[in-house]
Design a protein around this motif. Structure first.
Motif, PDB file in Angstrom:
ATOM      1  N   GLU A   7       0.921  -1.262  -0.104  1.00  0.00           N
ATOM      2  CA  GLU A   7       0.113  -0.026  -0.057  1.00  0.00           C
ATOM      3  C   GLU A   7       0.791   1.073  -0.010  1.00  0.00           C
ATOM      4  N   GLU A   8       1.898   1.369   0.559  1.00  0.00           N
ATOM      5  CA  GLU A   8       2.886   2.239   0.558  1.00  0.00           C
ATOM      6  C   GLU A   8       3.434   2.492  -0.692  1.00  0.00           C
ATOM      7  N   ARG A   9       3.906   1.428  -1.326  1.00  0.00           N
ATOM      8  CA  ARG A   9       4.569   1.623  -2.701  1.00  0.00           C
ATOM      9  C   ARG A   9       3.465   2.343  -3.683  1.00  0.00           C
ATOM     10  N   LYS A  10       2.010   1.632  -3.483  1.00  0.00           N
ATOM     11  CA  LYS A  10       1.169   2.363  -4.258  1.00  0.00           C
ATOM     12  C   LYS A  10       0.911   3.850  -4.130  1.00  0.00           C
ATOM     13  N   GLU A  11       0.842   4.086  -2.652  1.00  0.00           N
ATOM     14  CA  GLU A  11       0.916   5.628  -2.704  1.00  0.00           C
ATOM     15  C   GLU A  11       1.759   6.503  -3.058  1.00  0.00           C
ATOM     16  N   SER A  12       2.970   5.860  -3.031  1.00  0.00           N
ATOM     17  CA  SER A  12       4.248   6.532  -3.613  1.00  0.00           C
ATOM     18  C   SER A  12       4.039   6.699  -5.279  1.00  0.00           C
ATOM     19  N   GLY A  13       3.499   5.771  -5.787  1.00  0.00           N
ATOM     20  CA  GLY A  13       3.342   5.455  -7.180  1.00  0.00           C
ATOM     21  C   GLY A  13       2.118   6.646  -7.598  1.00  0.00           C
ATOM     22  N   LEU A  14       1.128   6.913  -6.829  1.00  0.00           N
ATOM     23  CA  LEU A  14       0.057   7.698  -7.029  1.00  0.00           C
ATOM     24  C   LEU A  14       0.655   9.201  -7.036  1.00  0.00           C
ATOM     25  N   GLY A  15       1.542   9.345  -5.850  1.00  0.00           N
ATOM     26  CA  GLY A  15       2.340  10.776  -6.026  1.00  0.00           C
ATOM     27  C   GLY A  15       2.905  11.122  -7.184  1.00  0.00           C
ATOM     28  N   ILE A  16       3.644  10.081  -7.728  1.00  0.00           N
ATOM     29  CA  ILE A  16       4.163  10.492  -9.059  1.00  0.00           C
ATOM     30  C   ILE A  16       3.216  10.700 -10.036  1.00  0.00           C
ATOM     31  N   LEU A  17       2.164   9.843 -10.067  1.00  0.00           N
ATOM     32  CA  LEU A  17       1.209  10.160 -11.236  1.00  0.00           C
ATOM     33  C   LEU A  17       0.764  11.500 -11.066  1.00  0.00           C
ATOM     34  N   ALA A  18       0.346  11.889 -10.006  1.00  0.00           N
ATOM     35  CA  ALA A  18      -0.244  13.520  -9.662  1.00  0.00           C
ATOM     36  C   ALA A  18       0.804  14.285 -10.279  1.00  0.00           C
ATOM     37  N   GLU A  19       1.877  14.037  -9.834  1.00  0.00           N
ATOM     38  CA  GLU A  19       3.202  15.136 -10.545  1.00  0.00           C
ATOM     39  C   GLU A  19       3.160  15.065 -11.836  1.00  0.00           C
ATOM     40  N   ILE A  20       3.269  13.792 -12.563  1.00  0.00           N
ATOM     41  CA  ILE A  20       3.189  14.040 -13.981  1.00  0.00           C
ATOM     42  C   ILE A  20       1.940  14.537 -14.588  1.00  0.00           C
ATOM     43  N   LEU A  21       0.645  14.516 -13.828  1.00  0.00           N
ATOM     44  CA  LEU A  21      -0.416  15.271 -14.500  1.00  0.00           C
ATOM     45  C   LEU A  21      -0.363  16.639 -14.419  1.00  0.00           C
ATOM     46  N   ARG A  22       0.474  17.058 -13.078  1.00  0.00           N
ATOM     47  CA  ARG A  22       0.588  18.634 -12.988  1.00  0.00           C
ATOM     48  C   ARG A  22       1.610  19.006 -14.023  1.00  0.00           C
ATOM     49  N   VAL A  23       2.648  18.358 -14.459  1.00  0.00           N
ATOM     50  CA  VAL A  23       3.628  18.906 -15.166  1.00  0.00           C
ATOM     51  C   VAL A  23       3.152  19.174 -16.652  1.00  0.00           C
ATOM     52  N   CYS A  24       2.519  17.711 -16.910  1.00  0.00           N
ATOM     53  CA  CYS A  24       1.929  17.693 -18.491  1.00  0.00           C
ATOM     54  C   CYS A  24       1.028  18.676 -18.700  1.00  0.00           C
ATOM     55  N   SER A  25       0.192  19.185 -17.846  1.00  0.00           N
ATOM     56  CA  SER A  25      -0.814  20.320 -17.797  1.00  0.00           C
ATOM     57  C   SER A  25      -0.164  21.473 -17.977  1.00  0.00           C
ATOM     58  N   ILE A  26       1.133  21.846 -17.379  1.00  0.00           N
ATOM     59  CA  ILE A  26       2.044  23.075 -17.594  1.00  0.00           C
ATOM     60  C   ILE A  26       2.211  22.998 -18.839  1.00  0.00           C
ATOM     61  N   LEU A  27       3.009  21.780 -19.681  1.00  0.00           N
ATOM     62  CA  LEU A  27       3.425  21.700 -20.980  1.00  0.00           C
ATOM     63  C   LEU A  27       2.428  21.546 -21.803  1.00  0.00           C
ATOM     64  N   ASP A  28       1.202  21.347 -21.620  1.00  0.00           N
ATOM     65  CA  ASP A  28       0.105  21.004 -22.622  1.00  0.00           C
ATOM     66  C   ASP A  28       0.383  19.944 -23.472  1.00  0.00           C
ATOM     67  N   ILE A  29       0.969  18.805 -22.820  1.00  0.00           N
ATOM     68  CA  ILE A  29       1.169  17.485 -23.416  1.00  0.00           C
ATOM     69  C   ILE A  29       0.093  16.351 -22.984  1.00  0.00           C
ATOM     70  N   LYS A  30      -0.075  15.309 -23.829  1.00  0.00           N
ATOM     71  CA  LYS A  30      -0.890  14.418 -23.206  1.00  0.00           C
ATOM     72  C   LYS A  30      -0.179  13.135 -23.094  1.00  0.00           C
ATOM     73  N   PHE A  31      -0.738  12.257 -22.130  1.00  0.00           N
ATOM     74  CA  PHE A  31      -0.314  10.982 -21.747  1.00  0.00           C
ATOM     75  C   PHE A  31      -1.555  10.075 -21.383  1.00  0.00           C
ATOM     76  N   TYR A  32      -1.355   9.153 -21.604  1.00  0.00           N
ATOM     77  CA  TYR A  32      -2.175   7.876 -21.315  1.00  0.00           C
ATOM     78  C   TYR A  32      -1.884   6.473 -20.464  1.00  0.00           C
ATOM     79  N   LEU A  33      -2.744   6.422 -19.522  1.00  0.00           N
ATOM     80  CA  LEU A  33      -2.372   5.140 -18.942  1.00  0.00           C
ATOM     81  C   LEU A  33      -2.247   3.814 -19.913  1.00  0.00           C
ATOM     82  N   ALA A  34      -1.203   3.046 -19.678  1.00  0.00           N
ATOM     83  CA  ALA A  34      -0.870   1.939 -20.459  1.00  0.00           C
ATOM     84  C   ALA A  34      -0.818   0.433 -19.628  1.00  0.00           C
ATOM     85  N   TYR A  35      -0.848  -0.442 -20.513  1.00  0.00           N
ATOM     86  CA  TYR A  35      -0.770  -1.964 -20.032  1.00  0.00           C
ATOM     87  C   TYR A  35      -1.604  -2.177 -18.926  1.00  0.00           C
TER      88      TYR A  35
END
Length: 274
Positions: A7-35
């Protein structure tokens, strides 16, 4: 140090995803969940219960911009690592990592930068003619695996010795090559920004044989993933069927197992680890 729980590893992963989402919004680029992450979002509205892995896709142009700008725009807690900033980087895909964690892999010797991560896979357009480079890419991937020898644990070295012996397109000289050289060559051959009807993502030997319809990535749908709302391709049904078949059917309980490639994962500078 206390090993992080699932659960702690998942929590850390969610934090990374939230930061990716924030930076991609700034850069106006798209990403998709995969696999498996895409499968988890559709089938479980979050992680596959017995998995903590996170994968995302980006089209090559956005991927290159992300690699160039993420570390400047992100907080110091998160960094993207690739051959662009680690000269001996061994992995085929860049990883966005939580710098407040440290991970030891079963088959790799100590990699000081390795923490809980999100894997980033570029998507490249591909013409029917472009399929001709599939064999060349597979050979390079075989060589990349052998080039991991110097960065491997004893267990990893033994596996790679056996791997080298059964591959006709590798040699013992590959053991002394910097794996980053093969990573860069694979991406150089694979890279394409011209629009075609097919796309492919370089993830592994098997991925080079897997082709998707580009129209399945034309639009983005936002869906729940644990506590976040994240983007998935509009053609997710076609994509998941191609990879997993009847993807809504749960696997047998005997196959619902967490991958054991991670030996340990700990938080850095955390009093709970003492």
């Amino acid at each position: 140090m206390k090993n992080m729980s699932l659960e702690e590893r998942k929590e850390s992963g969610l934090g990374i995803l939230a930061e990716i989402l924030r930076v991609c919004s700034i850069l106006d680029i798209k990403f998709y969940l995969a696999y498996g992450t895409l499968l988890g979002a559709v089938r479980h509205k979050g992680f596959i219960p017995w998995d903590d892995d996170i994968d995302i896709w980006m089209f090559r142009e956005d991927y290159e911009l992300f690699l160039e700008r993420f570390n400047d725009l992100s907080s110091s807690r998160y960094s993207v690592y690739s051959t662009k900033n680690i000269s001996t980087y061994p992995f085929l895909m860049p990883k966005v990592m939580d710098n407040q964690t440290h991970v030891r892999e079963k088959f790799y010797s100590e990699l000081p930068y390795l923490g809980i991560w999100v894997d980033l896979f570029p998507i490249d357009y591909l013409s029917e003619k472009g399929k001709e480079n599939t064999g060349k890419l597979i050979k390079l991937e075989h060589k990349r695996w052998c080039a991991l020898y110097r960065q491997s644990t004893i267990i990893g070295k033994l596996k790679l010795l056996g791997y080298n012996m059964i591959q006709s397109d590798t040699s013992f000289s590959d053991f002394s090559v910097n794996p980053a050289d093969y990573v860069n060559e694979i991406h150089r051959i694979h890279r394409c920004t011209e629009h075609h009807d097919l796309v492919r993502s370089p993830t592994s030997e098997n991925s080079f044989k897997l082709f998707y319809d580009s129209k399945d990535f034309d639009d983005v749908i936002y869906t729940q993933f644990e506590t976040l709302t994240l983007p998935i391709p509009s053609g997710y049904d076609n994509l998941l069927k191609k990879v997993y078949g009847d993807y809504m059917k749960l696997p047998p309980t005997t196959k619902r197992k967490l991958s054991k490639h991670i030996m340990s994962s700990v938080r850095k500078n955390d009093d709970r680890n003492k």
